[in-house]
Design an enzyme around this catalytic site. Structure first.
Site, PDB file in Angstrom:
ATOM      1  N   GLU A 143       0.821  -1.210   0.000  1.00  0.00           N
ATOM      2  CA  GLU A 143       0.000   0.000   0.000  1.00  0.00           C
ATOM      3  C   GLU A 143       0.857   1.264   0.000  1.00  0.00           C
ATOM      4  OE1 GLU A 143      -3.448   2.119   2.778  1.00  0.00           O
ATOM      5  OE2 GLU A 143      -2.055   0.667   3.659  1.00  0.00           O
ATOM      6  N   ASP A 178      -5.493   2.826  -1.281  1.00  0.00           N
ATOM      7  CA  ASP A 178      -6.211   3.628  -0.306  1.00  0.00           C
ATOM      8  C   ASP A 178      -6.436   5.015  -0.905  1.00  0.00           C
ATOM      9  OD1 ASP A 178      -6.815   5.400   1.876  1.00  0.00           O
ATOM     10  OD2 ASP A 178      -6.071   3.870   3.263  1.00  0.00           O
ATOM     11  N   GLN A 206      -9.443   1.126  -0.065  1.00  0.00           N
ATOM     12  CA  GLN A 206      -9.801   1.696   1.231  1.00  0.00           C
ATOM     13  C   GLN A 206     -10.218   3.149   1.037  1.00  0.00           C
ATOM     14  OE1 GLN A 206      -6.223   0.731   3.529  1.00  0.00           O
ATOM     15  NE2 GLN A 206      -7.376  -0.806   4.658  1.00  0.00           N
ATOM     16  N   GLU A 242     -11.476   2.576   6.294  1.00  0.00           N
ATOM     17  CA  GLU A 242     -10.383   2.826   7.239  1.00  0.00           C
ATOM     18  C   GLU A 242     -10.393   4.306   7.628  1.00  0.00           C
ATOM     19  OE1 GLU A 242      -5.859   1.215   7.752  1.00  0.00           O
ATOM     20  OE2 GLU A 242      -6.239   2.479   6.013  1.00  0.00           O
TER      21      GLU A 242
END
Length: 261
Positions: A143, A178, A206, A242
């Site tokens: 990530e 993300d 995310q 998240e």
């Protein structure tokens, strides 16, 4: 239909960790993720998963020595033995929890070490880890993380992550995209989704509001638009929530009801 997974490390802080599984299920989540489940025996976590009727869709491999503020070992030369032990521990949990995705953190760049040395170590460790994970039926994820939240983190950009995945060339190594981090570092989120989702290299998404990391309906990023793009691109994977709720977790889920509608 888009699939949302509650992040139990950030959401439902009103409850002890193991009780968060039932709380997420009560709000209609069918998937959950978390950062580090290792403070509880895997069998205890599995009991709560089964009782709540949810799926554990993601957690992180051990990040190193947390008391020192370590944020992963995968790209740190000289720490290979610790990294490998952490991967084995994570895969044991993944097997017990029937979790198919494990996020492997790169780590913080040490002073005086050339970036290419870090990337060489990173690629070698990921190659080894992907081979171990393949036999367990687990996909490993890397990530890009913004350096405002984690100063010095080694992996920050989508193109860097995709280049690493392509070089390692393991079918069970993918990118965890993300959109909170992506917006802070690069912006142009719609273009990034159109560029990378069709490649098949994105294994997990995310979301969080930008810049305060609260609910997705707070901040500068229009998730109503983003969710439309994901439907257009026929994204079928999980979307991890998240974010840090601005208040009580359940009270802040208006955005989720709108997304489901």
């Amino acid at each position: 239909m888009l699939k949302f997974a509650a992040n139990l490390s950030m959401m439902y802080q009103e409850y002890p960790f193991l009780d968060r599984y039932a709380a997420a299920a009560a709000d209609g989540f069918t998937g959950v993720e978390c950062m580090f489940p290792y403070s509880e025996p895997a069998a205890f976590v599995r009991e709560r998963i089964d009782a709540a009727g949810v799926s554990q869709v993601l957690f992180n491999a051990p990040p190193g020595i947390t008391a020192r503020g370590e944020r992963g070992l995968a790209a740190l030369p000289g720490r290979q033995a610790e990294f490998q032990a952490g991967i084995e521990h994570a895969l044991a949990y993944a097997t017990t929890l029937s979790c198919s995705n494990v996020h492997v953190m790169a780590g913080l760049a040490p002073e005086g070490v050339a970036r290419e040395s870090l990337l060489d170590c990173y690629r070698e460790n990921l190659d080894w880890a992907a081979r171990q994970a393949r036999s367990a039926g687990v996909t490993l994820l890397i990530e890009p993380i913004n350096t405002r939240d984690i100063p010095g983190y080694i992996l920050n950009r989508q193109d860097e992550a995709h280049a690493i995945v392509q070089v390692v060339n393991a079918p069970n190594l993918k990118v965890q995209m993300d959109l909170y981090h992506c917006q802070i570092v690069e912006g142009d989120v719609t273009a990034k989704l159109h560029e990378y989702l069709p490649t098949g290299r994105v294994g997990h998404l995310q979301i969080a509001g930008v810049p305060q990391r609260h609910e997705p309906d707070r901040g500068e990023l229009d998730y109503g638009w983003v969710f439309g793009v994901l439907r257009e691109l026929r994204y079928s994977g999980w979307i991890g929530c998240e974010y840090r709720p601005a208040g009580h977790t359940s009270a802040g889920l208006r955005w989720l009801n709108a997304a489901r509608a």
